[in-house]
Design an enzyme around this catalytic site. Sequence first.
Site, PDB file in Angstrom:
ATOM      1  N   ASP A  79       0.858  -1.187   0.000  1.00  0.00           N
ATOM      2  CA  ASP A  79       0.000   0.000   0.000  1.00  0.00           C
ATOM      3  C   ASP A  79       0.894   1.237   0.000  1.00  0.00           C
ATOM      4  O   ASP A  79       1.367   1.679  -1.051  1.00  0.00           O
ATOM      5  CB  ASP A  79      -0.928  -0.084   1.208  1.00  0.00           C
ATOM      6  N   LEU A 115      -9.353  -3.383   2.088  1.00  0.00           N
ATOM      7  CA  LEU A 115      -9.674  -4.766   1.743  1.00  0.00           C
ATOM      8  C   LEU A 115      -9.521  -5.680   2.948  1.00  0.00           C
ATOM      9  O   LEU A 115      -8.640  -5.481   3.786  1.00  0.00           O
ATOM     10  CB  LEU A 115      -8.739  -5.237   0.619  1.00  0.00           C
TER      11      LEU A 115
HETATM   12  P1  IMP Z   1       1.985  -0.368   3.736  1.00  0.00           P
HETATM   13  O1  IMP Z   1       3.056  -0.357   4.795  1.00  0.00           O
HETATM   14  O2  IMP Z   1       1.103   0.848   3.792  1.00  0.00           O
HETATM   15  O3  IMP Z   1       2.496  -0.644   2.342  1.00  0.00           O
HETATM   16  O4  IMP Z   1       0.987  -1.500   4.084  1.00  0.00           O
HETATM   17  C1  IMP Z   1       1.348  -2.785   4.089  1.00  0.00           C
HETATM   18  C2  IMP Z   1       0.697  -3.493   5.260  1.00  0.00           C
HETATM   19  O5  IMP Z   1      -0.464  -2.830   5.725  1.00  0.00           O
HETATM   20  C3  IMP Z   1       0.262  -4.846   4.755  1.00  0.00           C
HETATM   21  O6  IMP Z   1       1.207  -5.802   5.169  1.00  0.00           O
HETATM   22  C4  IMP Z   1      -1.089  -5.040   5.384  1.00  0.00           C
HETATM   23  O7  IMP Z   1      -0.955  -5.817   6.548  1.00  0.00           O
HETATM   24  C5  IMP Z   1      -1.586  -3.665   5.772  1.00  0.00           C
HETATM   25  N1  IMP Z   1      -2.611  -3.157   4.816  1.00  0.00           N
HETATM   26  C6  IMP Z   1      -2.445  -2.242   3.824  1.00  0.00           C
HETATM   27  N2  IMP Z   1      -3.586  -2.046   3.143  1.00  0.00           N
HETATM   28  C7  IMP Z   1      -4.499  -2.868   3.717  1.00  0.00           C
HETATM   29  C8  IMP Z   1      -5.913  -3.134   3.437  1.00  0.00           C
HETATM   30  O8  IMP Z   1      -6.539  -2.623   2.502  1.00  0.00           O
HETATM   31  N3  IMP Z   1      -6.488  -4.036   4.258  1.00  0.00           N
HETATM   32  C9  IMP Z   1      -5.856  -4.670   5.280  1.00  0.00           C
HETATM   33  N4  IMP Z   1      -4.543  -4.466   5.548  1.00  0.00           N
HETATM   34  C10 IMP Z   1      -3.885  -3.560   4.789  1.00  0.00           C
END
Ligand code: IMP
Length: 185
Positions: free
Chosen positions: A108, A158
């Site tokens: 994300d 999600l």
């Molecule tokens: P980032 O650090 O923002 O890239 O997010 C990565 C982590 O956040 C992933 O390993 C997920 O556990 C959590 N995450 C990001 N987006 C979502 C979502 O839409 N639903 C649930 N968990 C999310």
Amino acid sequence: MMNRTDHILTQLYSSEDIQKRIEQLSSRIAADFRAEEIDLVGLLNGSYMFLADLTRSLHAKGLGMRIGFLTLSSYGAERRSSGRITLHQDLRLDIRNRKVLLVDDILDSGYTLQFACSYLLERSPAVLKTVVLLDKPSGRRLHMEADYAGFSAPNAFLVGYGLDYGGKYRERPDICILADPSEKG
Ligand code: IMP
Ligand code: MG
């Protein structure tokens, strides 16, 4: 039956969609690593279901592997990444000079994958590649791409197939959009 803690879920990817996509991903990964032995590192908790299906599919394609886990978190019960990543449980595999594939559920903002990659690179693997089942390009806050990505997902929160909201819904075999609680009827 709904109660006050239920959310409105709309299916985005069915269990069949997910399994089909994992087959395609594992074919590419197996071809790229050419039947060598690799180390898979799953990020807990979110990647557990994806990792279980991916490893079985890679096994069927002749790839040998060791499997380890790293437990990180950035979310708490929030929907947005805090950008502060906490290491809860360290990896117990020695990945020095090994071919490593880092596995996560969703990319994300990019903070989690960037943290995990830097962390693993300090352990001097021979190769480090990344695979995520879901990619949300609209959420990106830093420059980070996965080597392999299953689905390019819309800008929505999600749940299911390992993804949770406040600890719920991980056990679902499909992936759903969680409606904003304020949209609840
Ligand atoms: P980032 O650090 O923002 O890239 O997010 C990565 C982590 O956040 C992933 O390993 C997920 O556990 C959590 N995450 C990001 N987006 C979502 C979502 O839409 N639903 C649930 N968990 C999310
Ligand atoms: Mg996660």
